[in-house]
Design an enzyme around this catalytic site. Structure first.
Site, PDB file in Angstrom:
ATOM      1  N   ARG A 173       7.087   8.778   7.509  1.00  0.00           N
ATOM      2  CA  ARG A 173       6.570   8.079   8.707  1.00  0.00           C
ATOM      3  C   ARG A 173       6.815   6.586   8.585  1.00  0.00           C
ATOM      4  O   ARG A 173       7.035   6.085   7.487  1.00  0.00           O
ATOM      5  CB  ARG A 173       5.055   8.290   8.814  1.00  0.00           C
ATOM      6  CG  ARG A 173       4.702   9.661   9.298  1.00  0.00           C
ATOM      7  CD  ARG A 173       3.236   9.880   9.174  1.00  0.00           C
ATOM      8  NE  ARG A 173       3.007  11.314   9.019  1.00  0.00           N
ATOM      9  CZ  ARG A 173       1.828  11.868   8.885  1.00  0.00           C
ATOM     10  NH1 ARG A 173       0.750  11.126   8.867  1.00  0.00           N
ATOM     11  NH2 ARG A 173       1.714  13.171   8.760  1.00  0.00           N
ATOM     12  N   PRO A 225      -2.785   4.129  -2.244  1.00  0.00           N
ATOM     13  CA  PRO A 225      -2.960   5.162  -1.230  1.00  0.00           C
ATOM     14  C   PRO A 225      -1.874   5.197  -0.157  1.00  0.00           C
ATOM     15  O   PRO A 225      -1.422   4.152   0.321  1.00  0.00           O
ATOM     16  CB  PRO A 225      -4.317   4.817  -0.603  1.00  0.00           C
ATOM     17  CG  PRO A 225      -4.582   3.403  -0.965  1.00  0.00           C
ATOM     18  CD  PRO A 225      -3.908   3.188  -2.291  1.00  0.00           C
ATOM     19  N   ASN A 226      -1.508   6.421   0.168  1.00  0.00           N
ATOM     20  CA  ASN A 226      -0.553   6.752   1.239  1.00  0.00           C
ATOM     21  C   ASN A 226       0.901   6.468   0.899  1.00  0.00           C
ATOM     22  O   ASN A 226       1.793   6.819   1.681  1.00  0.00           O
ATOM     23  CB  ASN A 226      -0.933   6.045   2.562  1.00  0.00           C
ATOM     24  CG  ASN A 226      -2.280   6.512   3.067  1.00  0.00           C
ATOM     25  OD1 ASN A 226      -2.523   7.712   3.161  1.00  0.00           O
ATOM     26  ND2 ASN A 226      -3.180   5.583   3.343  1.00  0.00           N
ATOM     27  N   ARG A 241       2.866  -9.550   8.981  1.00  0.00           N
ATOM     28  CA  ARG A 241       2.122  -8.449   9.590  1.00  0.00           C
ATOM     29  C   ARG A 241       0.697  -8.889   9.971  1.00  0.00           C
ATOM     30  O   ARG A 241       0.418 -10.079  10.044  1.00  0.00           O
ATOM     31  CB  ARG A 241       2.147  -7.250   8.634  1.00  0.00           C
ATOM     32  CG  ARG A 241       3.578  -6.795   8.319  1.00  0.00           C
ATOM     33  CD  ARG A 241       3.607  -5.588   7.424  1.00  0.00           C
ATOM     34  NE  ARG A 241       3.020  -4.440   8.089  1.00  0.00           N
ATOM     35  CZ  ARG A 241       2.657  -3.319   7.444  1.00  0.00           C
ATOM     36  NH1 ARG A 241       2.861  -3.218   6.137  1.00  0.00           N
ATOM     37  NH2 ARG A 241       2.124  -2.323   8.108  1.00  0.00           N
ATOM     38  N   GLU A 282       2.404  -8.094  -8.766  1.00  0.00           N
ATOM     39  CA  GLU A 282       1.945  -7.476  -7.510  1.00  0.00           C
ATOM     40  C   GLU A 282       3.154  -7.273  -6.616  1.00  0.00           C
ATOM     41  O   GLU A 282       3.966  -8.196  -6.434  1.00  0.00           O
ATOM     42  CB  GLU A 282       0.927  -8.380  -6.818  1.00  0.00           C
ATOM     43  CG  GLU A 282       0.498  -7.831  -5.456  1.00  0.00           C
ATOM     44  CD  GLU A 282      -0.458  -8.763  -4.697  1.00  0.00           C
ATOM     45  OE1 GLU A 282      -0.924  -9.774  -5.287  1.00  0.00           O
ATOM     46  OE2 GLU A 282      -0.718  -8.472  -3.518  1.00  0.00           O
ATOM     47  N   ALA A 304      -3.218  -0.295   0.497  1.00  0.00           N
ATOM     48  CA  ALA A 304      -4.383  -0.830   1.235  1.00  0.00           C
ATOM     49  C   ALA A 304      -5.467  -1.373   0.306  1.00  0.00           C
ATOM     50  O   ALA A 304      -6.218  -2.284   0.691  1.00  0.00           O
ATOM     51  CB  ALA A 304      -4.950   0.243   2.146  1.00  0.00           C
ATOM     52  N   TYR A 312       8.573   0.704   6.449  1.00  0.00           N
ATOM     53  CA  TYR A 312       8.677   0.981   5.011  1.00  0.00           C
ATOM     54  C   TYR A 312      10.023   1.561   4.581  1.00  0.00           C
ATOM     55  O   TYR A 312      10.250   1.798   3.399  1.00  0.00           O
ATOM     56  CB  TYR A 312       7.554   1.941   4.588  1.00  0.00           C
ATOM     57  CG  TYR A 312       6.181   1.352   4.824  1.00  0.00           C
ATOM     58  CD1 TYR A 312       5.789   0.189   4.175  1.00  0.00           C
ATOM     59  CD2 TYR A 312       5.288   1.959   5.705  1.00  0.00           C
ATOM     60  CE1 TYR A 312       4.531  -0.361   4.401  1.00  0.00           C
ATOM     61  CE2 TYR A 312       4.032   1.413   5.935  1.00  0.00           C
ATOM     62  CZ  TYR A 312       3.664   0.254   5.277  1.00  0.00           C
ATOM     63  OH  TYR A 312       2.433  -0.292   5.499  1.00  0.00           O
ATOM     64  N   ASN A 319       1.761  -1.754  -6.747  1.00  0.00           N
ATOM     65  CA  ASN A 319       1.680  -1.782  -5.292  1.00  0.00           C
ATOM     66  C   ASN A 319       0.386  -1.057  -4.966  1.00  0.00           C
ATOM     67  O   ASN A 319       0.355   0.176  -4.885  1.00  0.00           O
ATOM     68  CB  ASN A 319       2.880  -1.093  -4.636  1.00  0.00           C
ATOM     69  CG  ASN A 319       2.807  -1.184  -3.117  1.00  0.00           C
ATOM     70  OD1 ASN A 319       1.782  -1.575  -2.550  1.00  0.00           O
ATOM     71  ND2 ASN A 319       3.896  -0.822  -2.442  1.00  0.00           N
ATOM     72  N   HIS A 369       4.856  -5.419  -2.908  1.00  0.00           N
ATOM     73  CA  HIS A 369       4.729  -4.748  -1.613  1.00  0.00           C
ATOM     74  C   HIS A 369       6.115  -4.520  -1.037  1.00  0.00           C
ATOM     75  O   HIS A 369       6.992  -5.397  -1.138  1.00  0.00           O
ATOM     76  CB  HIS A 369       3.903  -5.582  -0.637  1.00  0.00           C
ATOM     77  CG  HIS A 369       2.528  -5.838  -1.151  1.00  0.00           C
ATOM     78  ND1 HIS A 369       1.554  -4.883  -1.162  1.00  0.00           N
ATOM     79  CD2 HIS A 369       2.001  -6.938  -1.734  1.00  0.00           C
ATOM     80  CE1 HIS A 369       0.469  -5.385  -1.719  1.00  0.00           C
ATOM     81  NE2 HIS A 369       0.715  -6.622  -2.087  1.00  0.00           N
TER      82      HIS A 369
HETATM   83  O1  CA2 Z   1       4.130  -3.100   2.057  1.00  0.00           O
HETATM   84  C1  CA2 Z   1       3.527  -2.480   1.196  1.00  0.00           C
HETATM   85  O2  CA2 Z   1       4.057  -2.017   0.189  1.00  0.00           O
HETATM   86  C2  CA2 Z   1       2.022  -2.199   1.393  1.00  0.00           C
HETATM   87  O3  CA2 Z   1       1.390  -2.297   0.128  1.00  0.00           O
HETATM   88  C3  CA2 Z   1       1.929  -0.795   1.942  1.00  0.00           C
HETATM   89  C4  CA2 Z   1       0.503  -0.386   2.315  1.00  0.00           C
HETATM   90  C5  CA2 Z   1      -0.165  -1.433   3.181  1.00  0.00           C
HETATM   91  O4  CA2 Z   1      -1.525  -1.087   3.396  1.00  0.00           O
HETATM   92  C6  CA2 Z   1      -0.085  -2.820   2.578  1.00  0.00           C
HETATM   93  O5  CA2 Z   1      -0.671  -3.750   3.470  1.00  0.00           O
HETATM   94  C7  CA2 Z   1       1.354  -3.214   2.316  1.00  0.00           C
HETATM   95  C8  CA2 Z   1       0.505   0.952   3.070  1.00  0.00           C
HETATM   96  C9  CA2 Z   1       1.192   2.077   2.358  1.00  0.00           C
HETATM   97  C10 CA2 Z   1       1.200   3.264   3.268  1.00  0.00           C
HETATM   98  O6  CA2 Z   1       2.530   3.728   3.346  1.00  0.00           O
HETATM   99  C11 CA2 Z   1       2.836   4.629   4.312  1.00  0.00           C
HETATM  100  C12 CA2 Z   1       4.122   5.104   4.300  1.00  0.00           C
HETATM  101  C13 CA2 Z   1       4.518   5.994   5.241  1.00  0.00           C
HETATM  102  C14 CA2 Z   1       3.642   6.443   6.208  1.00  0.00           C
HETATM  103  C15 CA2 Z   1       2.351   5.971   6.224  1.00  0.00           C
HETATM  104  C16 CA2 Z   1       1.937   5.059   5.272  1.00  0.00           C
END
Ligand code: CA2
Length: 151
Positions: free
Chosen positions: A19, A11-12, A108, A99, A78, A24, A75, A101
């Site tokens: 953003r 997700p996301n 974090r 896995e 969340a 990221y 990946n 990320h």
């Molecule tokens: O670091 C990663 O790849 C994560 O899997 C990214 C997830 C986070 O919940 C994990 O703890 C670590 C979040 C992905 C959301 O990505 C966004 C990108 C741009 C704007 C908002 C969210």
């Protein structure tokens, strides 16, 4: 037909590059998909690259991978920190699992330190940004090849 590595994104991750570039990076998920395809071609594998915001859809794709792929790179975003369903599906697949990320989750918030995926993964990679996807493809193929040679 080259061997396929399924790359699943949770997700996301479709919002990448729009953003939170400080965490990221500025790369979009389409950019990452393009570099995965380019690298895969170079090393002679195919990639099936997918993203979903829906937990059940990711579970379905893990189940399908059993019949179509040699390994899974995931990946789970969340869902990493919450999903018993993905844990169970990955375990049941019997496939090599990497896995992945983008960020170093251990630098974090503490809720990101718990993963339901790690205990069913062959290996875990985090903190290397978009380049981690290329590394994960190499790792997944290495594990799959090594396992095939053993059996
Ligand atoms: O670091 C990663 O790849 C994560 O899997 C990214 C997830 C986070 O919940 C994990 O703890 C670590 C979040 C992905 C959301 O990505 C966004 C990108 C741009 C704007 C908002 C969210």
């Amino acid at each position: 037909m080259p061997d396929t590595i399924v790359i699943l994104n949770g997700p996301n991750l479709n919002l990448l590059g729009t953003r939170e570039p400080d965490i990221y990076g500025a790369t979009t998920l389409s950019d990452i998909e393009a570099s995965c395809r380019a690298h895969a071609e170079k090393i002679g594998v195919a990639v099936d690259f997918r993203q979903s915001n829906v937990e059940g859809e990711l579970v379905n794709w893990v189940q399908q991978a059993k019949d179509t792929a040699i390994a899974i790179v995931i990946n789970a975003a969340a869902y990493t920190h919450t999903s018993v369903a993905l844990h169970d599906a990955l375990k049941a697949s019997g496939l090599p699992v990497v896995e992945l990320h983008l960020s170093n989750v251990y630098k974090r918030e503490s809720f990101r330190h718990k993963s339901f995926i790690s205990s069913v993964a062959d290996g875990v990679m985090c903190g290397f940004g978009a380049y981690g996807y290329v590394m994960a493809i190499d790792a997944a193929r290495h594990i799959a090849t090594t396992r095939t040679e053993k059996t």
